[in-house]
Design a protein around this motif. Structure first.
Motif, PDB file in Angstrom:
ATOM      1  N   TRP A 218     109.823  59.301  48.045  1.00 53.44           N
ATOM      2  CA  TRP A 218     108.559  59.608  47.383  1.00 53.44           C
ATOM      3  C   TRP A 218     108.702  59.519  45.863  1.00 53.44           C
ATOM      4  O   TRP A 218     107.762  59.117  45.160  1.00 53.44           O
ATOM      5  CB  TRP A 218     108.071  60.991  47.779  1.00 53.44           C
ATOM      6  CG  TRP A 218     107.544  61.035  49.178  1.00 53.44           C
ATOM      7  CD1 TRP A 218     108.212  61.426  50.298  1.00 53.44           C
ATOM      8  CD2 TRP A 218     106.231  60.673  49.606  1.00 53.44           C
ATOM      9  NE1 TRP A 218     107.399  61.323  51.392  1.00 53.44           N
ATOM     10  CE2 TRP A 218     106.164  60.866  51.000  1.00 53.44           C
ATOM     11  CE3 TRP A 218     105.095  60.201  48.945  1.00 53.44           C
ATOM     12  CZ2 TRP A 218     105.020  60.608  51.744  1.00 53.44           C
ATOM     13  CZ3 TRP A 218     103.947  59.950  49.686  1.00 53.44           C
ATOM     14  CH2 TRP A 218     103.923  60.147  51.065  1.00 53.44           C
ATOM     15  N   ILE A 219     109.865  59.886  45.364  1.00 53.11           N
ATOM     16  CA  ILE A 219     110.110  59.764  43.924  1.00 53.11           C
ATOM     17  C   ILE A 219     110.054  58.299  43.507  1.00 53.11           C
ATOM     18  O   ILE A 219     109.483  57.949  42.466  1.00 53.11           O
ATOM     19  CB  ILE A 219     111.475  60.382  43.554  1.00 53.11           C
ATOM     20  CG1 ILE A 219     111.424  61.916  43.729  1.00 53.11           C
ATOM     21  CG2 ILE A 219     111.866  60.032  42.121  1.00 53.11           C
ATOM     22  CD1 ILE A 219     112.768  62.604  43.577  1.00 53.11           C
TER      23      ILE A 219
ATOM     24  N   GLY B  79     105.689  71.178  44.554  1.00 53.57           N
ATOM     25  CA  GLY B  79     104.832  70.086  44.105  1.00 53.57           C
ATOM     26  C   GLY B  79     103.522  70.520  43.487  1.00 53.57           C
ATOM     27  O   GLY B  79     102.721  69.669  43.091  1.00 53.57           O
TER      28      GLY B  79
ATOM     29  N   TRP C 118     102.627  68.951  40.163  1.00 51.55           N
ATOM     30  CA  TRP C 118     102.193  67.558  40.208  1.00 51.55           C
ATOM     31  C   TRP C 118     100.752  67.428  40.667  1.00 51.55           C
ATOM     32  O   TRP C 118     100.023  66.528  40.222  1.00 51.55           O
ATOM     33  CB  TRP C 118     103.111  66.746  41.122  1.00 51.55           C
ATOM     34  CG  TRP C 118     104.532  66.698  40.662  1.00 51.55           C
ATOM     35  CD1 TRP C 118     105.631  67.194  41.308  1.00 51.55           C
ATOM     36  CD2 TRP C 118     105.034  66.114  39.452  1.00 51.55           C
ATOM     37  NE1 TRP C 118     106.771  66.975  40.584  1.00 51.55           N
ATOM     38  CE2 TRP C 118     106.439  66.304  39.438  1.00 51.55           C
ATOM     39  CE3 TRP C 118     104.441  65.456  38.383  1.00 51.55           C
ATOM     40  CZ2 TRP C 118     107.243  65.856  38.400  1.00 51.55           C
ATOM     41  CZ3 TRP C 118     105.242  65.004  37.346  1.00 51.55           C
ATOM     42  CH2 TRP C 118     106.632  65.204  37.347  1.00 51.55           C
TER      43      TRP C 118
ATOM     44  N   GLY D 257     106.429  57.167  43.467  1.00 51.24           N
ATOM     45  CA  GLY D 257     105.762  57.699  42.281  1.00 51.24           C
ATOM     46  C   GLY D 257     106.160  56.978  41.011  1.00 51.24           C
ATOM     47  O   GLY D 257     105.322  56.675  40.154  1.00 51.24           O
ATOM     48  N   CYS D 258     107.458  56.669  40.878  1.00 52.28           N
ATOM     49  CA  CYS D 258     107.925  55.979  39.676  1.00 52.28           C
ATOM     50  C   CYS D 258     107.372  54.559  39.579  1.00 52.28           C
ATOM     51  O   CYS D 258     107.157  54.041  38.485  1.00 52.28           O
ATOM     52  CB  CYS D 258     109.451  55.947  39.652  1.00 52.28           C
ATOM     53  SG  CYS D 258     110.210  57.561  39.357  1.00 52.28           S
TER      54      CYS D 258
ATOM     55  N   HIS E 194     112.549  68.078  38.344  1.00 54.12           N
ATOM     56  CA  HIS E 194     112.293  67.758  39.742  1.00 54.12           C
ATOM     57  C   HIS E 194     113.558  67.200  40.400  1.00 54.12           C
ATOM     58  O   HIS E 194     113.908  67.569  41.531  1.00 54.12           O
ATOM     59  CB  HIS E 194     111.158  66.726  39.806  1.00 54.12           C
ATOM     60  CG  HIS E 194     110.638  66.457  41.166  1.00 54.12           C
ATOM     61  ND1 HIS E 194     109.642  67.213  41.761  1.00 54.12           N
ATOM     62  CD2 HIS E 194     110.960  65.493  42.070  1.00 54.12           C
ATOM     63  CE1 HIS E 194     109.376  66.725  42.959  1.00 54.12           C
ATOM     64  NE2 HIS E 194     110.158  65.673  43.173  1.00 54.12           N
TER      65      HIS E 194
ATOM     66  N   ILE F  94     110.104  65.335  35.552  1.00 53.34           N
ATOM     67  CA  ILE F  94     110.901  64.601  36.545  1.00 53.34           C
ATOM     68  C   ILE F  94     112.392  64.936  36.481  1.00 53.34           C
ATOM     69  O   ILE F  94     113.043  65.019  37.538  1.00 53.34           O
ATOM     70  CB  ILE F  94     110.640  63.078  36.454  1.00 53.34           C
ATOM     71  CG1 ILE F  94     111.031  62.395  37.780  1.00 53.34           C
ATOM     72  CG2 ILE F  94     111.350  62.452  35.289  1.00 53.34           C
ATOM     73  CD1 ILE F  94     110.186  62.782  38.950  1.00 53.34           C
TER      74      ILE F  94
ATOM     75  N   PHE G 134     104.672  62.524  44.040  1.00 54.55           N
ATOM     76  CA  PHE G 134     105.708  63.482  43.662  1.00 54.55           C
ATOM     77  C   PHE G 134     105.471  64.837  44.341  1.00 54.55           C
ATOM     78  O   PHE G 134     106.409  65.475  44.817  1.00 54.55           O
ATOM     79  CB  PHE G 134     105.732  63.686  42.145  1.00 54.55           C
ATOM     80  CG  PHE G 134     106.189  62.487  41.367  1.00 54.55           C
ATOM     81  CD1 PHE G 134     107.196  61.662  41.832  1.00 54.55           C
ATOM     82  CD2 PHE G 134     105.610  62.186  40.143  1.00 54.55           C
ATOM     83  CE1 PHE G 134     107.618  60.557  41.109  1.00 54.55           C
ATOM     84  CE2 PHE G 134     106.021  61.085  39.404  1.00 54.55           C
ATOM     85  CZ  PHE G 134     107.020  60.264  39.886  1.00 54.55           C
TER      86      PHE G 134
ATOM     87  N   ARG H  59     108.399  64.783  47.423  1.00 54.41           N
ATOM     88  CA  ARG H  59     109.492  65.418  46.682  1.00 54.41           C
ATOM     89  C   ARG H  59     110.862  64.832  46.973  1.00 54.41           C
ATOM     90  O   ARG H  59     111.778  64.999  46.188  1.00 54.41           O
ATOM     91  CB  ARG H  59     109.522  66.949  46.921  1.00 54.41           C
ATOM     92  CG  ARG H  59     108.289  67.664  46.426  1.00 54.41           C
ATOM     93  CD  ARG H  59     108.373  69.149  46.693  1.00 54.41           C
ATOM     94  NE  ARG H  59     108.523  69.486  48.098  1.00 54.41           N
ATOM     95  CZ  ARG H  59     107.539  69.451  48.983  1.00 54.41           C
ATOM     96  NH1 ARG H  59     106.322  69.097  48.609  1.00 54.41           N
ATOM     97  NH2 ARG H  59     107.756  69.769  50.240  1.00 54.41           N
TER      98      ARG H  59
END
Length: 410
Positions: free
Chosen positions: A300-301, A368, A371, A304-305, A236, A233, A292, A296
């Motif tokens: 979206w981050i 991606g 991921w 995902g988190c 990323h 990450i 992720f 991207r």
């Protein structure tokens, strides 16, 4: 819970809290820096060396603990880690960072199993709360470290690692001042020192419980995925969200775990067997890795988190409880070594491949792609956990069921 056990829990939680603050100050900054100046692969190599050190430590942890006690092992390991971190600020280049990372791993690999060894020596009805507060303390430290790391992202490395050194000295003093020398009663599983070799390649063998191999291997894959997120990450962020601090995703994960850790885990472990709870955690990681890879961008981050934390919230304490229930008391020291061995192995491979897969996805113009690979692995592991039904020992199925009923509401 007795005063002695409360005191020990304070020391263990203070130690893991300070350790996570220190680690989440330095590693996102260093990974992003190496990813920018060298490559994702070399950033992964440096992080991999910390887990090589942790893996090596599993071969002598039991012997060290038998000779100087669990408290002594925690103190010695943390002091080693603190000195290596201080020297990180004066190092330069991948080679120097890798050697120091190896020493950091050796120290951590000696201290961390000692903290876990204290927790598994607690009575059955106190373990769920002890493991849950342990995870909570780790996540509070993660969040605090990520915030401080964001503030220190632009300072020179000497200042950064000097701050981390001071924090680890606090870890060393807090843990050793509160925890007992050898845990509580016989649950520590501490053999006579003269019968335990200082170095043993059999430290992770001999856990004679049905299904242990499968679950220890699954734990290795979980940590493979977890460190893949932690290394991947910051790379990323550097590539797709460079306006944000490399530690920004850990602000989100830290806050999420703080809000959800205790109520969510308590609810899940009350209604589901540990294997099913582990499956839910891995399913959350599957969703996160897919997010992720698919988006991207910052939204979206964030998505995902918010979902990747389910792995930390649900898988880790469920696995700890499973081991504490199924491993005989006199084998818990070996179990701690085994847990740390498989964790270190998964982290070692995961940190190395996270950087390499990121570089490949970038060079092959498959944004991606790294991921998506992680998402497939997480989905397969979730299915294995969900459909595994062999958690109760064959010789005492009824007793195990009653134990689960008694511990579930705790």
């Amino acid at each position: 819970m007795t005063i002695e056990r409360r005191r020990a829990l304070i020391g263990v939680n203070a130690g893991i809290f300070l350790a996570h603050i220190g680690n989440f100050i330095w590693f996102p900054v260093l990974v992003a820096s190496l990813g920018g100046t060298d490559s994702g692969f070399w950033a992964g190599v440096v992080m991999c060396m910390t887990y090589v050190g942790r893996l090596a430590a599993t071969f002598f942890y039991e012997g060290v603990a038998a000779r100087i006690g669990i408290r002594g092992a925690v103190f010695a390991g943390t002091a080693t880690e603190a000195v290596a971190l201080f020297l990180m600020g004066f190092g330069d280049g991948v080679a120097v960072y890798s050697v120091l990372a190896l020493l950091i791993g050796l120290g951590s690999g000696t201290a961390f199993p000692g903290l876990k060894n204290i927790l598994v020596s607690y009575p059955d009805d106190e373990r769920p709360k002890a493991f849950s507060t342990f995870q909570m303390s780790a996540q509070v430290g993660l969040f605090g470290g990520a915030l401080v790391g964001g503030l220190l992202a632009d300072v020179d490395l000497r200042t950064l690692f000097s701050v981390v050194f001071a924090i680890f000295i606090g870890f060393c003093l807090a843990s050793s001042a509160f925890i007992p020398r050898d845990g509580f009663g016989q649950a520590t599983g501490k053999p006579a020192a003269e019968r335990v070799p200082l170095f043993s390649t059999a430290v992770f063998k001999g856990i004679e419980v049905r299904g242990a191999t499968r679950y220890f291997l699954l734990s290795a894959v979980f940590w493979f995925l977890s460190i893949g997120f932690m290394v991947g990450i910051p790379l990323h962020m550097e590539e797709y969200a460079s306006g944000w601090a490399p530690s920004a995703p850990f602000w989100i994960t830290g806050l999420s775990v703080l809000a959800l850790q205790y109520p969510l885990f308590k609810f899940m472990i009350k209604h589901l067997r540990p294997g099913a709870v582990m499956a839910v955690g891995l399913a959350g990681m599957t969703v996160a890795f897919t997010a992720f890879g698919a988006g991207r961008s910052v939204p979206w981050i964030v998505v995902g988190c918010l979902t990747v934390v389910l792995g930390e919230i649900l898988f880790v304490p469920s696995f700890d409880i499973w081991v504490a229930r199924k491993v005989p008391a006199d084998r818990l020291a070996k179990a701690m070594g085994a847990m740390h061995f498989f964790r270190s192995a998964g982290n070692m491979v995961g940190s190395l491949l996270a950087g390499a897969l990121f570089d490949l996805a970038t060079s092959w113009d498959v944004p991606g792609g790294n991921w998506y690979v992680a998402a497939v692995i997480a989905a397969v592991c979730a299915a294995i956990c969900l459909f595994s039904r062999d958690e109760s020992p064959a010789e005492e199925p009824a007793a195990a069921t009653e134990e689960e009923r008694a511990e579930a509401p705790a």
